[in-house]
Design a protein around this motif. Structure first.
Motif, PDB file in Angstrom:
ATOM      1  N   LEU A   1       0.837  -1.196   0.000  1.00  0.00           N
ATOM      2  CA  LEU A   1       0.000   0.000   0.000  1.00  0.00           C
ATOM      3  C   LEU A   1       0.874   1.249   0.000  1.00  0.00           C
ATOM      4  O   LEU A   1       0.564   2.235  -0.680  1.00  0.00           O
ATOM      5  CB  LEU A   1      -0.923   0.002   1.216  1.00  0.00           C
ATOM      6  CG  LEU A   1      -1.904   1.175   1.303  1.00  0.00           C
ATOM      7  CD1 LEU A   1      -2.951   1.068   0.209  1.00  0.00           C
ATOM      8  CD2 LEU A   1      -2.571   1.229   2.666  1.00  0.00           C
ATOM      9  N   GLY A   2       1.976   1.231   0.760  1.00  0.00           N
ATOM     10  CA  GLY A   2       2.877   2.372   0.800  1.00  0.00           C
ATOM     11  C   GLY A   2       3.487   2.669  -0.557  1.00  0.00           C
ATOM     12  O   GLY A   2       3.631   3.832  -0.948  1.00  0.00           O
ATOM     13  N   VAL A   3       3.857   1.611  -1.300  1.00  0.00           N
ATOM     14  CA  VAL A   3       4.393   1.800  -2.655  1.00  0.00           C
ATOM     15  C   VAL A   3       3.346   2.452  -3.545  1.00  0.00           C
ATOM     16  O   VAL A   3       3.639   3.395  -4.292  1.00  0.00           O
ATOM     17  CB  VAL A   3       4.850   0.450  -3.250  1.00  0.00           C
ATOM     18  CG1 VAL A   3       5.223   0.622  -4.725  1.00  0.00           C
ATOM     19  CG2 VAL A   3       6.029  -0.104  -2.473  1.00  0.00           C
ATOM     20  N   LYS A   4       2.109   1.949  -3.463  1.00  0.00           N
ATOM     21  CA  LYS A   4       1.031   2.520  -4.288  1.00  0.00           C
ATOM     22  C   LYS A   4       0.751   3.967  -3.907  1.00  0.00           C
ATOM     23  O   LYS A   4       0.577   4.832  -4.766  1.00  0.00           O
ATOM     24  CB  LYS A   4      -0.241   1.692  -4.123  1.00  0.00           C
ATOM     25  CG  LYS A   4      -0.137   0.270  -4.636  1.00  0.00           C
ATOM     26  CD  LYS A   4      -0.211   0.209  -6.149  1.00  0.00           C
ATOM     27  CE  LYS A   4      -1.615   0.530  -6.647  1.00  0.00           C
ATOM     28  NZ  LYS A   4      -1.686   0.479  -8.123  1.00  0.00           N
TER      29      LYS A   4
ATOM     30  N   SER B   1      -6.426   9.915  -2.297  1.00  0.00           N
ATOM     31  CA  SER B   1      -6.963   9.704  -0.946  1.00  0.00           C
ATOM     32  C   SER B   1      -8.422   9.286  -0.974  1.00  0.00           C
ATOM     33  O   SER B   1      -8.861   8.453  -0.173  1.00  0.00           O
ATOM     34  CB  SER B   1      -6.797  10.983  -0.125  1.00  0.00           C
ATOM     35  OG  SER B   1      -5.441  11.289   0.054  1.00  0.00           O
ATOM     36  N   ASP B   2      -9.206   9.851  -1.902  1.00  0.00           N
ATOM     37  CA  ASP B   2     -10.618   9.491  -1.945  1.00  0.00           C
ATOM     38  C   ASP B   2     -10.816   8.050  -2.417  1.00  0.00           C
ATOM     39  O   ASP B   2     -11.765   7.374  -2.015  1.00  0.00           O
ATOM     40  CB  ASP B   2     -11.402  10.458  -2.832  1.00  0.00           C
ATOM     41  CG  ASP B   2     -10.835  10.565  -4.241  1.00  0.00           C
ATOM     42  OD1 ASP B   2      -9.680  10.156  -4.451  1.00  0.00           O
ATOM     43  OD2 ASP B   2     -11.553  11.061  -5.129  1.00  0.00           O
ATOM     44  N   LEU B   3      -9.901   7.544  -3.255  1.00  0.00           N
ATOM     45  CA  LEU B   3      -9.984   6.150  -3.683  1.00  0.00           C
ATOM     46  C   LEU B   3      -9.664   5.214  -2.517  1.00  0.00           C
ATOM     47  O   LEU B   3     -10.280   4.158  -2.376  1.00  0.00           O
ATOM     48  CB  LEU B   3      -9.019   5.891  -4.841  1.00  0.00           C
ATOM     49  CG  LEU B   3      -9.367   6.581  -6.161  1.00  0.00           C
ATOM     50  CD1 LEU B   3      -8.315   6.258  -7.223  1.00  0.00           C
ATOM     51  CD2 LEU B   3     -10.751   6.156  -6.652  1.00  0.00           C
ATOM     52  N   PHE B   4      -8.696   5.592  -1.690  1.00  0.00           N
ATOM     53  CA  PHE B   4      -8.383   4.794  -0.500  1.00  0.00           C
ATOM     54  C   PHE B   4      -9.590   4.749   0.431  1.00  0.00           C
ATOM     55  O   PHE B   4      -9.958   3.686   0.934  1.00  0.00           O
ATOM     56  CB  PHE B   4      -7.179   5.383   0.224  1.00  0.00           C
ATOM     57  CG  PHE B   4      -6.863   4.676   1.516  1.00  0.00           C
ATOM     58  CD1 PHE B   4      -6.303   3.411   1.502  1.00  0.00           C
ATOM     59  CD2 PHE B   4      -7.132   5.267   2.730  1.00  0.00           C
ATOM     60  CE1 PHE B   4      -6.014   2.746   2.685  1.00  0.00           C
ATOM     61  CE2 PHE B   4      -6.845   4.616   3.920  1.00  0.00           C
ATOM     62  CZ  PHE B   4      -6.286   3.348   3.893  1.00  0.00           C
ATOM     63  N   ALA B   5     -10.219   5.896   0.663  1.00  0.00           N
ATOM     64  CA  ALA B   5     -11.411   5.950   1.513  1.00  0.00           C
ATOM     65  C   ALA B   5     -12.524   5.088   0.935  1.00  0.00           C
ATOM     66  O   ALA B   5     -13.235   4.386   1.674  1.00  0.00           O
ATOM     67  CB  ALA B   5     -11.880   7.387   1.675  1.00  0.00           C
ATOM     68  N   PHE B   6     -12.673   5.108  -0.396  1.00  0.00           N
ATOM     69  CA  PHE B   6     -13.712   4.306  -1.037  1.00  0.00           C
ATOM     70  C   PHE B   6     -13.432   2.822  -0.859  1.00  0.00           C
ATOM     71  O   PHE B   6     -14.348   2.028  -0.608  1.00  0.00           O
ATOM     72  CB  PHE B   6     -13.801   4.641  -2.528  1.00  0.00           C
ATOM     73  CG  PHE B   6     -14.892   3.891  -3.250  1.00  0.00           C
ATOM     74  CD1 PHE B   6     -16.224   4.236  -3.088  1.00  0.00           C
ATOM     75  CD2 PHE B   6     -14.572   2.826  -4.076  1.00  0.00           C
ATOM     76  CE1 PHE B   6     -17.222   3.534  -3.743  1.00  0.00           C
ATOM     77  CE2 PHE B   6     -15.560   2.114  -4.735  1.00  0.00           C
ATOM     78  CZ  PHE B   6     -16.897   2.470  -4.572  1.00  0.00           C
ATOM     79  N   GLY B   7     -12.160   2.418  -0.984  1.00  0.00           N
ATOM     80  CA  GLY B   7     -11.798   1.019  -0.781  1.00  0.00           C
ATOM     81  C   GLY B   7     -12.104   0.557   0.630  1.00  0.00           C
ATOM     82  O   GLY B   7     -12.590  -0.556   0.847  1.00  0.00           O
ATOM     83  N   VAL B   8     -11.808   1.410   1.636  1.00  0.00           N
ATOM     84  CA  VAL B   8     -12.099   1.077   3.033  1.00  0.00           C
ATOM     85  C   VAL B   8     -13.606   0.971   3.246  1.00  0.00           C
ATOM     86  O   VAL B   8     -14.089   0.049   3.921  1.00  0.00           O
ATOM     87  CB  VAL B   8     -11.496   2.129   3.978  1.00  0.00           C
ATOM     88  CG1 VAL B   8     -11.894   1.842   5.425  1.00  0.00           C
ATOM     89  CG2 VAL B   8      -9.978   2.171   3.851  1.00  0.00           C
ATOM     90  N   MET B   9     -14.352   1.915   2.671  1.00  0.00           N
ATOM     91  CA  MET B   9     -15.820   1.874   2.770  1.00  0.00           C
ATOM     92  C   MET B   9     -16.364   0.577   2.208  1.00  0.00           C
ATOM     93  O   MET B   9     -17.229  -0.079   2.813  1.00  0.00           O
ATOM     94  CB  MET B   9     -16.432   3.058   2.008  1.00  0.00           C
ATOM     95  CG  MET B   9     -16.542   4.345   2.782  1.00  0.00           C
ATOM     96  SD  MET B   9     -17.529   5.563   1.889  1.00  0.00           S
ATOM     97  CE  MET B   9     -16.254   6.397   0.972  1.00  0.00           C
TER      98      MET B   9
ATOM     99  N   SER C   1      -6.554  -0.983  -1.919  1.00  0.00           N
ATOM    100  CA  SER C   1      -6.966  -0.371  -0.648  1.00  0.00           C
ATOM    101  C   SER C   1      -8.016  -1.224   0.056  1.00  0.00           C
ATOM    102  O   SER C   1      -7.998  -1.359   1.282  1.00  0.00           O
ATOM    103  CB  SER C   1      -7.493   1.048  -0.880  1.00  0.00           C
ATOM    104  OG  SER C   1      -8.628   1.037  -1.718  1.00  0.00           O
ATOM    105  N   ALA C   2      -8.945  -1.829  -0.716  1.00  0.00           N
ATOM    106  CA  ALA C   2      -9.962  -2.696  -0.113  1.00  0.00           C
ATOM    107  C   ALA C   2      -9.329  -3.951   0.470  1.00  0.00           C
ATOM    108  O   ALA C   2      -9.701  -4.405   1.566  1.00  0.00           O
ATOM    109  CB  ALA C   2     -11.016  -3.074  -1.147  1.00  0.00           C
ATOM    110  N   GLY C   3      -8.351  -4.529  -0.235  1.00  0.00           N
ATOM    111  CA  GLY C   3      -7.649  -5.707   0.277  1.00  0.00           C
ATOM    112  C   GLY C   3      -6.897  -5.410   1.551  1.00  0.00           C
ATOM    113  O   GLY C   3      -6.966  -6.165   2.526  1.00  0.00           O
ATOM    114  N   TYR C   4      -6.173  -4.286   1.552  1.00  0.00           N
ATOM    115  CA  TYR C   4      -5.442  -3.901   2.764  1.00  0.00           C
ATOM    116  C   TYR C   4      -6.412  -3.627   3.911  1.00  0.00           C
ATOM    117  O   TYR C   4      -6.200  -4.077   5.043  1.00  0.00           O
ATOM    118  CB  TYR C   4      -4.599  -2.650   2.494  1.00  0.00           C
ATOM    119  CG  TYR C   4      -4.201  -1.946   3.763  1.00  0.00           C
ATOM    120  CD1 TYR C   4      -3.187  -2.452   4.566  1.00  0.00           C
ATOM    121  CD2 TYR C   4      -4.871  -0.797   4.193  1.00  0.00           C
ATOM    122  CE1 TYR C   4      -2.839  -1.833   5.757  1.00  0.00           C
ATOM    123  CE2 TYR C   4      -4.529  -0.173   5.375  1.00  0.00           C
ATOM    124  CZ  TYR C   4      -3.516  -0.688   6.152  1.00  0.00           C
ATOM    125  OH  TYR C   4      -3.192  -0.082   7.333  1.00  0.00           O
TER     126      TYR C   4
END
Length: 425
Positions: A169-172, A179-187, A240-243
Motif C-alpha cells: 500500500l505504501g508503494v502505491k 486519498s478518496d480512492l483509499f477511503a472508497f476502498g475502506v468503505m 486499498s480494499a484488500g489492505y
C-alpha cells in the motif's frame, strides 16, 4: 503516532488498562484539539499553507503534528480496549462499522473549505471522547479489561502479513494514490463485512473471509500490471480494499483474543499499529524508483510482478495454518499462548483440548466455554444472539459428545475433576 505506540506497547503492563487513567482519557481528545488550534494559528500567522515551514512557523507546525499523532494513537488504543470487552459478533460489527463510518467522514472532508474543516476537527475528538466514556459505562465490571495477564507468545505471522500489505500500500500511495480512492476502498470492504455478518451471522464462518484480502490485493496489482501503469483507479480501489479488509480482520481477531484470553488489547493492537513502519518503507521505495535512485521504474511490469509475489508468499505463510477452530484465535497462533501463572489462559486451553478431543462444532465450542464459565441461559442467549430452543439443542449435543448429563459434570471436567464419558470424543 509511532512514538506513543512504542511507549504504550513497552509499558503496557504498567499503564493499562487505559480507561482507568483519567489523565490519559482526557489527554487524547485534548491533544487533538490543541493540534488543530496550533496549526490554524500557524496558518493564519504565515498567511498561507505554502509558508508554514518558513521562518519561525515550522516549530509550531511540528508541535501540531506531534500532538495530533499522540492524541490519535491514545484514542485508537482506548477504543481497542473498549472493543475487547465485547463478544465475537459485537466485535465484528463495532469494528467494521467504525471503519465504515470513519472512511465516510474522511471522504466527506475532502475538498471541505477551511472554516468548516476546522470546526469538524475540533468537534470530532470531543464527540469520540464522549462516546468512549459512555461505552465503558455500559460494560459490566466482569467484562472490563484486566490489569494483569500471563506471558504471551504473540502471533508474529499476523504481523508479517500485515507488514507486507502495508508495504505494498505504501508503494502505491507513494506514486499516484488518490486519498478518496483509499477511503472508497475502506468503505467497500468494511460495508460488505458488516452487512454479511449482520444478516448472516447464524451461518457465518469467519475463517472463509481470510482468503479475501489476498484475492483483492493480487487482483489490484494484476490490473496495474495489465494496464502497464501504476496509475489505475480500479487497481487503487482493489488494493486499498484488500489492505483494509486485512487490517480490519486482524483488528477484530486481536480484540477477540484479548477478550477470550484476558490479554491487554493495548499491547496486541499497539504491536499491530507499529507495523505502519513498513508503510513508510513503501513510500521511500516508491520515491526511490521515481527519483532514479533505484534501477527500475514504478511502471515496470517487474515491479508489479514482484509485489504480487510478495503478497502471495506472505499470505501462503499465514494460510499454511491448518487449525481454524475457536473463531480464528488458534489460526493466528493464539492457541500457543503461554499460560504461566495465568488462570484464565489455562482455563481456555483446557476448554480447547476438550473441544478438539470431542469434535465440537464452532458454535458448540462457543456455547461450551460459556457453560464452563458458569453463565446462565439468559446470558448465553444474549451473548450469542440465539433463542432458548437453540441453546438447549446445542447443550444437549455437547452433553452427548462429552458423555455427561449436567453442568456440574461439565465444570468438573474442565477443572480436571472428571473424565469424558466412555465412547465419546
Amino acid at each position: 503516532m509511532l512514538p506513543i505506540f512504542v511507549v504504550l506497547v513497552v509499558g503496557a503492563r504498567a499503564l493499562t488498562p487505559l480507561f482507568e487513567r483519567r489523565a490519559l482519557m482526557i489527554a487524547a481528545p485534548l491533544l487533538m484539539v490543541v493540534s488543530v488550534v496550533l496549526f490554524e494559528a500557524a496558518n493564519l500567522a504565515g498567511l498561507g499553507a505554502n509558508k508554514l515551514w518558513d521562518g519561525a512557523f515550522w516549530p509550531l507546525v511540528a508541535v501540531s503534528a506531534f500532538t495530533a499523532g499522540a492524541g490519535a494513537a491514545l484514542s485508537i488504543l482506548m477504543w481497542a480496549e473498549l472493543q475487547s470487552c465485547f463478544n465475537s459478533l459485537q466485535i465484528v460489527l463495532y469494528v467494521s462499522g467504525a471503519f465504515f463510518l470513519g472512511s465516510v467522514i474522511g471522504w466527506m472532508t475532502f475538498g471541505m473549505d477551511e472554516s468548516r474543516l476546522v470546526v469538524a476537527l475540533l468537534a470530532l475528538p470531543v464527540l469520540s471522547f464522549a462516546c468512549l466514556k459512555l461505552g465503558f459505562s455500559k460494560i459490566p465490571s466482569d467484562d472490563l479489561p484486566k490489569r494483569t495477564w500471563g506471558k504471551l507468545r504473540f502471533p508474529w505471522k499476523l504481523v508479517i502479513v500485515l507488514g507486507v500489505y502495508e508495504f505494498v500500500l505504501g508503494v502505491k500511495q507513494g506514486v499516484s494514490f488518490e486519498s478518496d480512492l483509499f477511503a472508497f476502498g475502506v468503505m467497500l470492504a468494511s460495508a460488505i463485512l458488516f452487512v454479511v455478518v449482520y444478516f448472516f451471522f447464524h451461518r457465518f464462518d469467519f475463517t472463509r473471509i481470510y482468503r479475501t484480502p489476498i484475492v483483492l490485493m493480487v487482483c489490484g496489482l494484476l490490473v496495474a500490471l495489465l494496464a502497464f501503469s501504476s496509475n489505475s483507479m480500479v487497481s487503487d480501489v482493489l488494493v486499498s480494499a484488500g489492505y483494509a479488509l486485512m487490517f480490519l480482520m486482524l483488528t477484530v481477531l486481536l480484540c477477540d483474543i484479548a477478550h477470550r484470553y484476558g490479554v491487554s488489547a493495548v499491547l496486541l493492537c499497539g504491536i499491530e499499529e507499529l507495523v505502519m513502519f513498513t508503510s513508510a518503507a513503501g513510500h521511500l521505495t516508491a520515491a526511490g524508483m521515481e527519483g532514479g535512485m533505484l534501477p527500475v521504474n514504478v511502471d515496470d511490469p517487474a515491479v508489479s510482478v514482484a509485489l504480487v509475489m510478495l503478497v502471495v508468499v506472505a499470505s501462503m505463510v499465514l494460510l499454511s495454518e491448518r487449525e481454524y477452530s475457536r473463531w480464528g484465535a488458534s489460526f493466528f497462533g493464539a492457541g500457543r499462548l503461554a499460560f504461566d501463572g495465568d488462570e484464565r489462559g489455562r482455563f481456555v486451553q483446557r476448554c480447547a483440548e476438550i473441544e478438539e478431543r470431542c469434535g465440537l462444532s464452532p458454535r458448540e465450542k462457543e456455547v461450551f466455554q460459556l457453560l464452563a464459565e458458569g453463565k446462565n441461559a439468559a446470558a448465553i442467549e444474549r451473548e450469542l444472539y440465539i433463542a432458548n430452543g437453540t441453546l438447549k439443542s446445542h447443550t444437549r449435543r455437547i452433553y452427548q459428545k462429552l458423555g455427561i448429563h449436567s453442568r456440574d459434570e461439565l465444570r468438573a471436567l474442565v477443572h480436571g475433576e472428571g473424565s469424558i464419558g466412555k465412547g465419546q470424543g
